[in-house]
Design an enzyme around this catalytic site. Structure first.
Site, PDB file in Angstrom:
ATOM      1  N   ARG A 157       0.898  -1.200   0.041  1.00  0.00           N
ATOM      2  CA  ARG A 157      -0.042  -0.035  -0.050  1.00  0.00           C
ATOM      3  C   ARG A 157       0.859   1.253  -0.180  1.00  0.00           C
ATOM      4  NH1 ARG A 157      -3.748  -2.276   4.824  1.00  0.00           N
ATOM      5  NH2 ARG A 157      -1.823  -2.505   5.383  1.00  0.00           N
ATOM      6  N   LYS A 199       0.460 -18.901   7.578  1.00  0.00           N
ATOM      7  CA  LYS A 199      -0.132 -18.995   8.561  1.00  0.00           C
ATOM      8  C   LYS A 199      -0.265 -17.618   9.375  1.00  0.00           C
ATOM      9  CE  LYS A 199       1.868 -20.691  12.403  1.00  0.00           C
ATOM     10  NZ  LYS A 199       2.744 -19.412  12.992  1.00  0.00           N
ATOM     11  N   ASP A 229       3.200 -24.008   5.947  1.00  0.00           N
ATOM     12  CA  ASP A 229       3.667 -24.191   7.406  1.00  0.00           C
ATOM     13  C   ASP A 229       5.170 -24.296   7.032  1.00  0.00           C
ATOM     14  OD1 ASP A 229       4.812 -25.198   9.538  1.00  0.00           O
ATOM     15  OD2 ASP A 229       2.873 -26.033  10.361  1.00  0.00           O
ATOM     16  N   HIS A 230       5.977 -23.387   7.319  1.00  0.00           N
ATOM     17  CA  HIS A 230       7.237 -23.167   7.132  1.00  0.00           C
ATOM     18  C   HIS A 230       8.011 -24.610   7.653  1.00  0.00           C
ATOM     19  CE1 HIS A 230       7.987 -20.930  10.606  1.00  0.00           C
ATOM     20  NE2 HIS A 230       9.298 -21.253  10.518  1.00  0.00           N
ATOM     21  N   LYS A 253      11.599 -27.416   6.489  1.00  0.00           N
ATOM     22  CA  LYS A 253      12.930 -27.812   7.350  1.00  0.00           C
ATOM     23  C   LYS A 253      13.285 -28.943   6.613  1.00  0.00           C
ATOM     24  CE  LYS A 253      11.684 -24.808  11.076  1.00  0.00           C
ATOM     25  NZ  LYS A 253      12.879 -23.534  11.078  1.00  0.00           N
ATOM     26  N   GLU A 258      11.899 -22.066  22.045  1.00  0.00           N
ATOM     27  CA  GLU A 258      12.607 -20.464  21.623  1.00  0.00           C
ATOM     28  C   GLU A 258      13.029 -19.898  22.391  1.00  0.00           C
ATOM     29  OE1 GLU A 258      10.337 -18.836  17.868  1.00  0.00           O
ATOM     30  OE2 GLU A 258       8.795 -19.764  19.154  1.00  0.00           O
ATOM     31  N   ASP A 268       0.071 -20.054  17.559  1.00  0.00           N
ATOM     32  CA  ASP A 268       1.299 -19.484  16.846  1.00  0.00           C
ATOM     33  C   ASP A 268       2.117 -20.806  16.712  1.00  0.00           C
ATOM     34  OD1 ASP A 268       2.798 -17.705  15.883  1.00  0.00           O
ATOM     35  OD2 ASP A 268       4.395 -17.960  17.608  1.00  0.00           O
ATOM     36  N   HIS A 278       2.807 -25.711  13.545  1.00  0.00           N
ATOM     37  CA  HIS A 278       3.975 -26.565  13.871  1.00  0.00           C
ATOM     38  C   HIS A 278       4.281 -27.831  14.421  1.00  0.00           C
ATOM     39  CE1 HIS A 278       5.045 -22.789  11.505  1.00  0.00           C
ATOM     40  NE2 HIS A 278       5.467 -22.335  12.677  1.00  0.00           N
ATOM     41  N   LYS A 307       8.050 -19.630  24.271  1.00  0.00           N
ATOM     42  CA  LYS A 307       8.922 -18.508  24.071  1.00  0.00           C
ATOM     43  C   LYS A 307       9.973 -18.209  25.278  1.00  0.00           C
ATOM     44  CE  LYS A 307       6.611 -17.070  20.245  1.00  0.00           C
ATOM     45  NZ  LYS A 307       6.770 -18.057  19.211  1.00  0.00           N
TER      46      LYS A 307
END
Ligand code: BG6
Length: 527
Positions: A69, A183, A212-213, A217, A251, A270, A275, A375
């Site tokens: 945008r 996602k 879904d990355h 992997k 993480e 998340d 995942h 996290k």
């Protein structure tokens, strides 16, 4: 499945097609990124496309249309993207910086609002012109990297401008129009169903690539190869030999600059809904009937449908949610979640989840699957531990009051990608003792080459029409069918009340009890 998904191109499991091990090259196409000034584009998509360019995997004709945008020019967006490769893909930049100018020539900026019909009509004219000028054959790959609330508008406008159409039914010309959707795909079962219905109004399922990355992997794909390319594991891959399965997605990062999204989403949506469940399906699935995308996804859907949907009482007993308070991250003091910028001070959003799940089918009956994701944990590690049953309580197991440790097969998804098997052995010495040792395979030591980023693999697969590593409509709904009752039950503060854990710790103590209560010999395997 009625629609076995040939959208006009080869839809076999392309990664397996090439007998000499070379990566498959993509057909010419235009790649249109919606949300081209956003974080995902800068951190992941552009570095991945630049890397594909440097490897020669991107067709020379391919153009990248950056749709957003803001008022920018081609030069400004190219500069912004150059900077992001320099910042977020340092190794790639160090090795390949000199190739940036030729890559940058592929990028053009297209300014438009997401709901502006004119913007899409102009996009169509532009893409048609590129087809003539560069020979992109009418092939289009759209990437929705925008905030999820814009997904419906974009798919609707694409249809209105007839940008959803596949130009030729003749597979040999490879004309395609595909859409990759990031996602989160919905926030619960109802919204995922509604979004699927909207997407279906514009695109056939075979044109849709829900990403879904984690599936891109290397080590996640290796779960499949490891299980089905070796004769030794399949006979013992079941409730007769396996005691339990642990999936850890840890993480060290907190919410960073993403509080706006994360405080609404939480760790269950998340990291677990997508995942962790994808990893679980690959561990638990039956061998597919072929390597074709839908055959693989059929088996994954069966696992998701076998996952026990918990009732409120089980949710209270088998799920844990928690929030980090001030502590340490990689040795540095960090604030608690409630003090993070953009997080409501009253937030009840979880940054940690632990749960015990059951896959209720013949192979896995009675084998608990423990998932934990969080996290601000002490280290970044994603791994699967398959814990085998204990040896009988006789002979060597009697020698120590602790018994002999069970065999554990560990699949390390990141970092230090690899696989190890824990076995009991006799250490040198005059005494008879049993100690655990690990037989280790690491990608670094065995192959020594740079690991491709997940987005490289997935973008290439989408260009090649290989949907094996993307989530199908019924699959994403089955994931939400499992997660939604938990999300709903957690709205009641009495059901698994939110707990706290110190940043830099492995989560609340109750997570240890969750696993130990299921069997006193079980514990989380923290390495
Ligand atoms: C994303 C989540 O899907 O995956 C993020 O939205 C998370 O919160 C990220 O940090 C983790 O990805 P990776 O590849 O770094 O493990």
């Amino acid at each position: 499945m009625a629609d076995f998904g040939n959208d006009g191109v080869i839809n076999e499991y392309a990664a397996f097609e090439d007998g000499n091990g070379a990566d498959p090259a993509a057909p010419p196409c235009n790649i249109i990124i919606f949300g081209a000034t956003g974080d995902l584009t800068n951190r992941k998509l552009i570095p991945a496309l630049f890397s594909l360019h440097c490897q020669g995997s991107l067709a020379p004709q391919a153009r990248i249309v950056a749709f957003a945008r803001r008022d920018l020019t081609d030069d400004l967006i190219r500069e912004k993207m150059r900077k992001s490769v320099e910042d977020f893909a340092k190794d790639l930049w160090r090795d390949e910086a000199k190739r940036w100018p030729e890559f940058a020539q592929r990028i053009v900026y297209h300014r438009s609002d997401y709901d502006s019909p004119d913007g899409y009509n102009e996009l169509k004219n532009r893409l048609d012109a590129f087809d003539t000028e560069f020979g992109t054959n009418g092939n289009r790959l759209y990437y929705l990297a925008t905030p999820p609330q814009t997904y419906s508008q974009v798919v609707f406008q694409l249809r209105k401008a007839r940008l959803n159409e596949q130009l030729s039914p003749d597979a040999s010309k490879r004309n395609f129009s595909r859409i990759i959707i990031e996602k989160p795909f919905g926030q619960d079962l109802a919204s995922a169903r509604a979004l699927n219905a909207e997407v279906r109004n514009s695109f056939r399922e075979a044109q849709v690539y829900r990403i879904d990355h984690y599936l891109g992997k290397e080590t996640v794909q290796n779960i499949f190869v490891f299980r089905f390319a070796n004769a030794v594991f399949e006979p013992i891959w079941n409730q007769n030999f396996i005691d339990s399965v642990q999936i850890t997605v840890a993480e060290t990062v907190g919410v960073e600059s993403r509080a706006g999204y994360f405080d609404q989403a939480g760790e269950l949506r998340d990291m677990v809904q997508s995942h962790a469940l994808q990893i679980l399906t690959l561990v638990a699935m039956e061998p597919p009937v072929s390597l074709e995308a839908n055959a693989i996804r059929d088996e994954k859907v069966k696992v998701l449908r076998s996952l026990r949907q918990m009732k409120a009482a089980e949710i209270a007993a088998r799920t844990i949610r928690a929030q980090y308070v001030a502590g340490l991250a990689e040795g540095k003091a960090v604030p608690g979640y409630l003090q993070e910028n953009g997080v409501s001070p009253q937030s009840l959003t979880e940054t940690y989840v632990a749960m015990r799940c059951s896959v209720e089918n013949w192979r896995w009956a009675g084998v608990p699957f423990f998932i934990r994701a969080g996290k601000r944990l002490p280290k970044r590690v994603t791994e699967i531990n398959i814990v085998f049953k204990n040896i009988p309580e006789i002979l060597l197991a009697r020698m120590s009051y602790k018994g002999v440790e069970p065999n554990v097969l560990t699949v390390r998804i990141q970092p230090d990608e690899g696989i190890s098997m824990r076995l009991g052995t006799k250490p040198p010495g005059l005494k008879m003792r049993v100690v655990p040792v690990d037989l280790d395979f690491t990608y670094g030591a065995s192959f020594g080459q740079r690991m491709h980023d997940a987005y490289e693999r997935l973008l290439l697969d989408a260009m090649n029409g290989d949907a094996s590593l993307f989530t199908r409509d019924d699959e994403v709904e089955a994931e939400w069918a499992f997660a939604t009752p938990i999300i709903e039950a957690w709205r009641d503060p009495e059901v698994s009340p939110i707990q706290t854990y110190m940043a830099g710790s492995w989560g609340p103590e109750s997570a240890s009890l969750l696993i130990r209560d299921s069997n006193p010999r079980r514990r989380w395997l923290d390495r």
